[in-house]
Design an enzyme around this catalytic site. Structure first.
Site, short mmCIF file in Angstrom:
data_model
loop_
_atom_site.label_atom_id
_atom_site.label_comp_id
_atom_site.label_asym_id
_atom_site.label_seq_id
_atom_site.Cartn_x
_atom_site.Cartn_y
_atom_site.Cartn_z
N CYS A 144 37.28 -32.11 -25.20
CA CYS A 144 37.60 -30.69 -25.11
C CYS A 144 39.10 -30.55 -24.98
O CYS A 144 39.70 -31.16 -24.10
CB CYS A 144 36.91 -30.04 -23.91
SG CYS A 144 37.42 -28.33 -23.67
N ASN A 172 30.81 -36.56 -26.73
CA ASN A 172 29.42 -36.14 -26.50
C ASN A 172 28.54 -37.38 -26.43
O ASN A 172 28.94 -38.46 -26.86
CB ASN A 172 28.95 -35.28 -27.67
CG ASN A 172 29.75 -34.01 -27.81
OD1 ASN A 172 30.67 -33.93 -28.61
ND2 ASN A 172 29.40 -33.01 -27.03
MG MG Z 1 31.46 -30.16 -25.25
#
Ligand code: MG
Length: 309
Positions: A240, A249
């Site tokens: 992010c 992820n």
């Molecule tokens: Mg995310």
């Protein structure tokens, strides 16, 4: 033991996976990534983010990506939208679904999208209304639901209350996101129980990052708690831009391996994912965090001729 169940995998590589990469992929490479995931059986994908291209240049070609995507029956393309301007941009494309984001922390909310937590709930509800009025589908993700990089602990009661408020706008689902990868399975179980109570009957989705290596354990806790959809990215790419040290992820191929072997149906072909992840490793020009694409799936018995030779 969960047996013979089915969950949906939402491939987020083309959005969450790429938004934090210094290596900006071409529109063509993004479309290829999305197409390869669909070839392996993925039916729902986050394909772009309608954010300010000055803040997230990796997503600047959102419109071009969507225009270039194939029209496949049964597939849902999701575009992430953080404000009404983003919603207008998204609705000007053929995107099927808008993904709104409410953030469970004021500091992170202001840094990520210029909104306090309460403001982000209001904006998310407005985005859902706008999408529905335009005949599109809409969902909401409650971000930083397990902890905030700036404020630390996030009160699960606050997250559940946000779920209660966004549910009134009628999203197709509520997702909870461990944006910075701090969550643990016991927290997943507790938070999902609270959200089910706060927003009864709404399908639940989870979004985990593997920053502290708890991602797959969290995914399993979520499956046992009855979620219907799980996010992941091919190769485990991601991060992010506004959350320091956030990493990838949970990897799609690692998740599908775990679910396949646990008799949880995904409709996704592991070998196809592995082939795609190897392709992506080449495109990214570095080794990726996923493990199953390196180790391979469950060993197959050697052919008889090879054994006796
Ligand atoms: Mg995310």
């Amino acid at each position: 033991m969960v047996q013979d169940r089915r969950v949906e995998i939402v491939e987020v590589g083309a959005r969450d996976g790429l938004q934090n990469e210094s290596n900006i992929l071409s529109t063509e490479a993004k479309v290829s990534l999305i197409t390869r995931a669909m070839d392996a059986g993925i039916k729902r994908l986050e394909v772009a983010s309608f954010v300010n291209p000055k803040r997230v240049p990796q997503m600047a070609d959102a419109e071009a990506v969507i225009a270039a995507l194939p029209n496949r029956p049964g597939v849902t393309y999701i575009g992430l939208v953080l404000n009404e301007r983003g919603a207008d941009r998204a609705l000007a494309t053929g995107i099927h679904e808008l993904g709104a984001v409410a953030i469970a922390s004021d500091t992170f909310g202001i840094r990520n999208q210029g909104q306090t937590a309460d403001e982000s709930v209001e904006v998310a509800c407005a985005i859902i209304a706008k999408a529905k009025a335009a005949g599109r589908s809409a969902q909401v993700t409650l971000s930083a639901a397990f902890g905030c990089p700036f404020e630390g602990e996030v009160d699960p009661a606050r997250v559940a209350d946000m779920a209660r408020r966004v549910a009134k706008a009628g999203p197709r689902e509520i997702a909870i996101a461990d944006t910075i990868g701090v969550g643990v399975p016991a927290q997943v179980t507790d938070l999902l129980r609270r959200i089910k109570e706060a927003a009864p009957g709404i399908p639940l989705r989870v979004h985990f990052h593997n920053t502290r290596n708890t991602g797959l354990a969290n995914a399993w806790a979520a499956v046992e708690a009855g979620v219907t959809s799980l996010d992941s990215s091919l190769g485990g790419i991601g991060g992010c831009p506004f959350a320091p040290k956030a990493t990838g992820n949970i990897p799609t191929e690692d998740l599908v391996y775990m679910l396949d072997r646990s008799r949880v149906e995904t409709g996704v072909n592991l070998e196809g994912l592995i082939t795609s992840a190897i392709w992506l490793t080449d495109v990214m020009g570095r080794s990726l965090p996923a493990m199953v694409s390196r180790a391979g799936g469950f060993p197959q018995p050697a052919a008889h001729a090879a054994v006796s030779a």
